[in-house]
Design a protein around this motif. Sequence first.
Motif, PDB file in Angstrom:
ATOM      1  N   LEU A 104      11.835 -39.495 -24.499  1.00  8.26           N
ATOM      2  CA  LEU A 104      13.054 -39.435 -23.696  1.00  8.26           C
ATOM      3  C   LEU A 104      14.281 -40.087 -24.333  1.00  8.26           C
ATOM      4  CD1 LEU A 104      14.089 -38.264 -21.095  1.00  8.26           C
ATOM      5  CD2 LEU A 104      13.412 -40.362 -19.932  1.00  8.26           C
ATOM      6  N   HIS A 150      15.906 -37.522 -26.619  1.00  9.17           N
ATOM      7  CA  HIS A 150      15.979 -36.141 -26.124  1.00  9.17           C
ATOM      8  C   HIS A 150      17.346 -35.502 -26.393  1.00  9.17           C
ATOM      9  CE1 HIS A 150      15.381 -32.699 -23.541  1.00  9.17           C
ATOM     10  NE2 HIS A 150      16.501 -33.013 -22.906  1.00  9.17           N
ATOM     11  N   VAL A 181      11.435 -28.326 -21.173  1.00  5.88           N
ATOM     12  CA  VAL A 181      12.064 -29.176 -20.160  1.00  5.88           C
ATOM     13  C   VAL A 181      12.055 -28.478 -18.801  1.00  5.88           C
ATOM     14  CG1 VAL A 181      14.276 -30.184 -19.450  1.00  5.88           C
ATOM     15  CG2 VAL A 181      13.463 -30.479 -21.778  1.00  5.88           C
ATOM     16  N   ASP A 182      12.220 -27.159 -18.787  1.00  6.85           N
ATOM     17  CA  ASP A 182      12.174 -26.420 -17.527  1.00  6.85           C
ATOM     18  C   ASP A 182      10.785 -26.482 -16.891  1.00  6.85           C
ATOM     19  OD1 ASP A 182      14.814 -25.756 -17.857  1.00  6.85           O
ATOM     20  OD2 ASP A 182      14.405 -23.735 -18.614  1.00  6.85           O
ATOM     21  N   LYS A 211       9.104 -32.341 -17.056  1.00  4.67           N
ATOM     22  CA  LYS A 211      10.219 -33.239 -17.358  1.00  4.67           C
ATOM     23  C   LYS A 211      10.048 -33.864 -18.742  1.00  4.67           C
ATOM     24  CE  LYS A 211       8.612 -37.553 -15.421  1.00  4.67           C
ATOM     25  NZ  LYS A 211       8.949 -38.684 -14.606  1.00  4.67           N
TER      26      LYS A 211
END
Length: 60
Positions: free
Chosen positions: A8, A11, A46-47, A50
């Motif tokens: 993250l 990202h 990502v869709d 998460k």
Amino acid sequence: MSVGISYLPLHEEAKKVAQEVGKVNVFMGKNLCQTNVATEYIQNAVDKVKPGFKHKNVRC
């Protein structure tokens, strides 16, 4: 692509780098293999899930 999906803190930077690099053409001999466009691959992942779901730390 894996850093953009699983780590993250990096990202957004991974998405920027993928945008700058664009599509990569790889010669794989006579196979019919294809490479993914990194920006699309990151966005699709990502869709579905998460970002940052896999690892707390990335090891290279």
